[in-house]
Design an enzyme around this catalytic site. Structure first.
Site, mmCIF file in Angstrom:
data_model
loop_
_atom_site.group_PDB
_atom_site.id
_atom_site.type_symbol
_atom_site.label_atom_id
_atom_site.label_comp_id
_atom_site.label_asym_id
_atom_site.label_seq_id
_atom_site.Cartn_x
_atom_site.Cartn_y
_atom_site.Cartn_z
ATOM 1 N N CYS A 75 2.051 4.083 -15.322
ATOM 2 C CA CYS A 75 2.346 4.135 -13.892
ATOM 3 C C CYS A 75 3.804 3.718 -13.695
ATOM 4 O O CYS A 75 4.185 2.612 -14.105
ATOM 5 C CB CYS A 75 1.413 3.151 -13.181
ATOM 6 S SG CYS A 75 1.741 2.908 -11.447
ATOM 7 N N CYS A 185 6.411 9.944 -11.021
ATOM 8 C CA CYS A 185 5.102 9.326 -10.768
ATOM 9 C C CYS A 185 4.119 10.033 -11.684
ATOM 10 O O CYS A 185 4.127 11.270 -11.767
ATOM 11 C CB CYS A 185 4.721 9.510 -9.301
ATOM 12 S SG CYS A 185 3.009 9.086 -8.929
HETATM 13 N N1 DGL Z 1 0.869 6.895 -10.689
HETATM 14 C C1 DGL Z 1 1.732 5.928 -10.174
HETATM 15 C C2 DGL Z 1 3.159 6.090 -10.575
HETATM 16 O O1 DGL Z 1 3.414 6.608 -11.644
HETATM 17 C C3 DGL Z 1 1.536 5.295 -8.861
HETATM 18 C C4 DGL Z 1 1.153 6.082 -7.700
HETATM 19 C C5 DGL Z 1 0.721 5.158 -6.597
HETATM 20 O O2 DGL Z 1 -0.300 4.514 -6.792
HETATM 21 O O3 DGL Z 1 1.407 5.088 -5.584
HETATM 22 O O4 DGL Z 1 4.036 5.663 -9.878
#
Ligand code: DGL
Length: 274
Positions: A75, A185
């Site tokens: 993430c 993301c």
């Molecule tokens: N998948 C996440 C990222 O790479 C976070 C998305 C979120 O929960 O806002 O930033």
């Protein structure tokens, strides 16, 4: 005591990090993996830093309880807000994911690159430090992908709601003359077909999944932590824990398996409160 056959742990605010899991699974199929989808708390990108840190600690401790030998923070938002603290607090290697500014800047001919990421990532100190260090003279058009993650969490990857948001976010990038767009993301790789349908052909998308997998392998090698399973052994176990709706997760794992995973991988999706 080091245990080479302990699992690789991964966590994300939800289903998006499965895009990273897939790359790791392709490169290191004999490794056991445990993935935590903290969907109940998604999106992380809108939360204050202290809360992102708290959630990252909760996920890390659960993966440690499950005996993981290394943790992949799958993430961007958790990495850019919490990884320094996690590395200082726990005696285990951490791999993070950050928007791939460096390759985009190196490849850009127009000198302008777009970055689509969460507010939490784009506002973080780590993102700015890395982007300024590796971005060179390249101009960045940074856009917050507000609203995309909740749709992906519901299993929506295309259609009018996605198109409306993408049009709004991609238009200023196209207008500014970007020739590369960094997907900052881990949820966004699932939107690649939709994103491409809004872009002229010469604009390239860049994501960090494969680089994270390579780095995971390198760090396991360096720490002598690679699985000792023989090449002839079947693939490792692949467990997915979710505290949200298991359906979008199972849909993505199925898409991923159909796209490339070798036979023998039977992902197990389980529900848990965490
Ligand atoms: N998948 C996440 C990222 O790479 C976070 C998305 C979120 O929960 O806002 O930033």
């Amino acid at each position: 005591m080091q245990n080479n056959n302990a699992p690789i742990g991964l966590f994300d605010s939800g289903v998006g990090g499965t895009s990273i899991w897939q790359e790791i699974d392709e490169l290191l199929p004999r490794e056991n993996t445990i993935y935590l989808a903290d969907s109940r708390n998604a999106p992380y990108g809108e939360k204050p830093t202290e809360e992102i840190i708290k959630l990252s600690i909760k996920n890390t401790e659960l993966l440690l309880e499950m005996g993981c030998k290394i943790i992949v923070v799958a993430c961007n938002t958790a990495t850019t807000n919490a990884i320094d603290l996690l590395r200082a607090k726990y005696d285990i290697p951490f791999i993070g994911i950050e928007p791939a500014i460096k390759p985009a800047a190196l490849k850009s001919k127009s000198g302008v690159v777009g970055v689509l990421a969460t507010k939490g990532t784009l506002n973080s100190k780590l993102f700015h430090e890395t982007a300024n260090q590796y971005g060179g003279e390249t101009k960045r058009v940074e856009i917050v992908g507000d609203g995309l993650v909740p749709l992906i969490e519901k299993g929506v990857f295309k259609g009018p709601e996605i198109d409306l948001l993408l049009k709004k976010y991609l238009h200023p990038m196209i207008e500014a003359g970007v020739d590369h767009i960094v997907l900052g993301c881990s949820h966004y790789p699932y939107l690649i077909p939709a994103i491409k349908s809004h872009l002229p052909e010469h604009i390239e998308l860049i994501d960090s999944g494969y680089a994270v997998a390579r780095q995971t392998k390198a760090i396991l090698e360096k720490n002598r932590l690679l699985s000792t399973a023989e090449p002839t052994d079947s693939n490792g176990y692949k467990i997915f824990w979710t505290n949200g709706d298991p359906n979008p997760l199972s849909q993505l794992i199925k898409i991923r398996s159909a796209l490339g995973s070798k036979p023998g991988i039977i992902p197990t999706i389980l529900e848990k409160e965490f």
